[in-house]
Design a protein around this motif. Structure first.
Motif, PDB file in Angstrom:
ATOM      1  N   UNK A 113       4.303   4.528  18.696  1.00 26.60           N
ATOM      2  CA  UNK A 113       5.050   4.933  19.881  1.00 26.60           C
ATOM      3  C   UNK A 113       6.554   4.886  19.642  1.00 26.60           C
ATOM      4  N   UNK A 114       7.052   3.791  19.043  1.00 28.39           N
ATOM      5  CA  UNK A 114       8.497   3.740  18.858  1.00 28.39           C
ATOM      6  C   UNK A 114       8.977   4.540  17.664  1.00 28.39           C
ATOM      7  N   UNK A 115       8.053   4.939  16.804  1.00 29.42           N
ATOM      8  CA  UNK A 115       8.430   5.842  15.712  1.00 29.42           C
ATOM      9  C   UNK A 115       9.034   7.130  16.267  1.00 29.42           C
ATOM     10  N   UNK A 116       8.416   7.652  17.323  1.00 28.06           N
ATOM     11  CA  UNK A 116       8.879   8.908  17.901  1.00 28.06           C
ATOM     12  C   UNK A 116       9.973   8.688  18.949  1.00 28.06           C
ATOM     13  N   UNK A 117       9.867   7.586  19.674  1.00 28.54           N
ATOM     14  CA  UNK A 117      10.762   7.388  20.810  1.00 28.54           C
ATOM     15  C   UNK A 117      12.137   6.855  20.415  1.00 28.54           C
ATOM     16  N   UNK A 118      12.224   6.173  19.278  1.00 26.75           N
ATOM     17  CA  UNK A 118      13.470   5.476  18.960  1.00 26.75           C
ATOM     18  C   UNK A 118      14.036   5.851  17.584  1.00 26.75           C
ATOM     19  N   UNK A 119      13.687   7.023  17.100  1.00 24.84           N
ATOM     20  CA  UNK A 119      14.293   7.544  15.876  1.00 24.84           C
ATOM     21  C   UNK A 119      14.095   6.612  14.682  1.00 24.84           C
ATOM     22  N   UNK A 120      12.846   6.234  14.447  1.00 26.60           N
ATOM     23  CA  UNK A 120      12.494   5.457  13.263  1.00 26.60           C
ATOM     24  C   UNK A 120      12.084   6.414  12.149  1.00 26.60           C
ATOM     25  N   UNK A 121      12.259   5.975  10.915  1.00 27.19           N
ATOM     26  CA  UNK A 121      11.867   6.785   9.763  1.00 27.19           C
ATOM     27  C   UNK A 121      11.322   5.869   8.671  1.00 27.19           C
ATOM     28  N   UNK A 122      10.473   6.433   7.836  1.00 31.57           N
ATOM     29  CA  UNK A 122       9.885   5.669   6.738  1.00 31.57           C
ATOM     30  C   UNK A 122      10.808   5.671   5.517  1.00 31.57           C
ATOM     31  N   UNK A 123      10.877   4.514   4.903  1.00 28.65           N
ATOM     32  CA  UNK A 123      11.584   4.347   3.639  1.00 28.65           C
ATOM     33  C   UNK A 123      10.657   3.656   2.655  1.00 28.65           C
ATOM     34  N   UNK A 124      10.747   4.079   1.409  1.00 28.89           N
ATOM     35  CA  UNK A 124       9.969   3.467   0.325  1.00 28.89           C
ATOM     36  C   UNK A 124      10.885   2.576  -0.499  1.00 28.89           C
ATOM     37  N   UNK A 125      10.364   1.419  -0.892  1.00 30.26           N
ATOM     38  CA  UNK A 125      11.094   0.516  -1.777  1.00 30.26           C
ATOM     39  C   UNK A 125      10.511   0.634  -3.174  1.00 30.26           C
ATOM     40  N   UNK A 126      11.278   1.215  -4.087  1.00 32.24           N
ATOM     41  CA  UNK A 126      10.810   1.385  -5.466  1.00 32.24           C
ATOM     42  C   UNK A 126      11.213   0.157  -6.280  1.00 32.24           C
ATOM     43  N   UNK A 127      10.231  -0.633  -6.727  1.00 33.31           N
ATOM     44  CA  UNK A 127      10.544  -1.883  -7.428  1.00 33.31           C
ATOM     45  C   UNK A 127      11.294  -1.651  -8.734  1.00 33.31           C
ATOM     46  N   UNK A 128      12.255  -2.528  -8.989  1.00 29.82           N
ATOM     47  CA  UNK A 128      13.013  -2.531 -10.242  1.00 29.82           C
ATOM     48  C   UNK A 128      12.588  -3.728 -11.095  1.00 29.82           C
ATOM     49  N   UNK A 129      12.533  -4.899 -10.496  1.00 31.73           N
ATOM     50  CA  UNK A 129      12.019  -6.114 -11.136  1.00 31.73           C
ATOM     51  C   UNK A 129      11.456  -7.003 -10.039  1.00 31.73           C
ATOM     52  N   UNK A 130      10.605  -7.938 -10.451  1.00 32.81           N
ATOM     53  CA  UNK A 130      10.007  -8.873  -9.502  1.00 32.81           C
ATOM     54  C   UNK A 130      10.153 -10.291 -10.035  1.00 32.81           C
ATOM     55  N   UNK A 131      10.472 -11.197  -9.141  1.00 33.79           N
ATOM     56  CA  UNK A 131      10.593 -12.608  -9.486  1.00 33.79           C
ATOM     57  C   UNK A 131       9.573 -13.389  -8.666  1.00 33.79           C
ATOM     58  N   UNK A 132       8.631 -14.029  -9.375  1.00 37.94           N
ATOM     59  CA  UNK A 132       7.566 -14.782  -8.707  1.00 37.94           C
ATOM     60  C   UNK A 132       7.689 -16.254  -9.038  1.00 37.94           C
ATOM     61  N   UNK A 133       7.634 -17.079  -8.006  1.00 28.99           N
ATOM     62  CA  UNK A 133       7.625 -18.531  -8.177  1.00 28.99           C
ATOM     63  C   UNK A 133       6.288 -19.040  -7.650  1.00 28.99           C
ATOM     64  N   UNK A 134       5.487 -19.605  -8.535  1.00 27.34           N
ATOM     65  CA  UNK A 134       4.159 -20.080  -8.158  1.00 27.34           C
ATOM     66  C   UNK A 134       4.116 -21.542  -7.802  1.00 27.34           C
ATOM     67  N   UNK A 135       5.253 -22.153  -7.589  1.00 29.25           N
ATOM     68  CA  UNK A 135       5.349 -23.583  -7.323  1.00 29.25           C
ATOM     69  C   UNK A 135       6.577 -24.111  -8.035  1.00 29.25           C
ATOM     70  N   UNK A 136       6.864 -25.376  -7.877  1.00 30.69           N
ATOM     71  CA  UNK A 136       8.073 -25.946  -8.438  1.00 30.69           C
ATOM     72  C   UNK A 136       8.113 -25.765  -9.958  1.00 30.69           C
ATOM     73  N   UNK A 137       9.140 -25.082 -10.446  1.00 23.61           N
ATOM     74  CA  UNK A 137       9.319 -24.894 -11.879  1.00 23.61           C
ATOM     75  C   UNK A 137       8.503 -23.776 -12.485  1.00 23.61           C
ATOM     76  N   UNK A 138       7.652 -23.117 -11.717  1.00 26.01           N
ATOM     77  CA  UNK A 138       6.793 -22.044 -12.240  1.00 26.01           C
ATOM     78  C   UNK A 138       7.423 -20.692 -11.891  1.00 26.01           C
ATOM     79  N   UNK A 139       8.404 -20.315 -12.683  1.00 28.49           N
ATOM     80  CA  UNK A 139       9.217 -19.140 -12.390  1.00 28.49           C
ATOM     81  C   UNK A 139       8.908 -18.038 -13.400  1.00 28.49           C
TER      82      UNK A 139
END
Length: 243
Positions: A113-139
């Motif tokens: 509903x608000x996509x049409x009523x309030x001028x929303x548009x879709x954007x894609x985020x193209x990943x460049x790099x990812x940083x994952x932390x699985x717990x303390x010190x697990x980087x």
């Protein structure tokens, strides 16, 4: 694939919102963070729906560089919880990809509903790099190809399966909820989507990810998986449902 890379991909797949950080136009030099719902598109890239008047939209129009941070549900020790920061370039969704917006609405139906009523548009985020932390010190740092996985199901096939399950197999969807131990809800379960690794159910406003025991690669394998999931024996301890 390493355990850390798999954990990063699973965390991204099961998340439905994150903190979008953009370069502030109003306060140059400072990052601006905003909570943003998202789904993954056919290539596994986050897809967001943002308003033309929102500050973060103005920011990515001026500088496409951004990040999206997702975290595991809160625990007693936040430092022990997994978190993923996806560095990306934002781009408006091309007109030829507009159909994938329907996947967003399957996960977030109120957004239509608000996509049409309030001028929303879709954007894609193209990943460049990812940083994952699985717990303390697990980087861990990952290239996108290590973590991001395209959906083997076309949107046409995924949509067909979603419509069929919701129209004809409510009993099966309710059985998935029971077997997965999902919290009871007054709302009927709705299948929102599927990919090669999991099925997604919506209960009210919350999305629950139900992993398959064996990955699927096409519509017939998805059909077989949805039939098997009706049986209690399918839900072994290693096939945990990720809410």
């Amino acid at each position: 694939m390493s355990d850390a890379a798999l954990a990063a991909r699973t965390l991204l797949a099961r998340s439905t919102h994150g903190v979008l950080a953009t370069h502030s136009v109003a306060q140059p030099g400072y990052p601006l963070g905003s909570v943003t719902p998202f789904v993954l598109d056919a290539n596994g890239c986050p897809l967001i729906l943002i308003s033309s008047i929102a500050q973060h939209t103005r920011n990515v129009q001026a500088d496409v560089r951004c990040s999206l941070t997702v975290t595991e549900p809160a625990s007693d020790d936040v430092q022990a919880a997994g978190r993923l920061c996806l560095l990306a370039d934002a781009e408006p969704l091309p007109a030829e990809d507009a159909a994938i917006g329907e996947r967003y609405f399957a996960f977030f139906p109120d957004a239509r509903s608000y996509h049409k009523a309030h001028d929303f548009a879709f954007w894609r985020l193209r990943p460049v790099r990812l940083r994952y932390i699985g717990g303390f010190g697990k980087i861990h740092w990952f290239d996108p190809a290590t973590v991001i996985r395209p959906n083997p199901l076309s949107w046409a096939d995924e949509s067909r399966a979603v419509q069929h399950m919701n129209a004809d197999h409510q009993a099966a969807l309710r059985s998935y909820c029971r077997h997965a131990g999902l919290p009871e809800s007054d709302a009927d379960p709705v299948m929102a989507g599927a990919d090669g690794e999991a099925l997604y159910l919506r209960l009210g406003h919350r999305i629950h990810r139900l992993p398959f025991n064996t990955p699927v690669t096409n519509l017939d394998e998805l059909r077989q998986a949805t039939i098997a999931m009706c049986q209690a024996t399918y839900w072994s301890p290693q096939a945990e449902a990720c809410a």
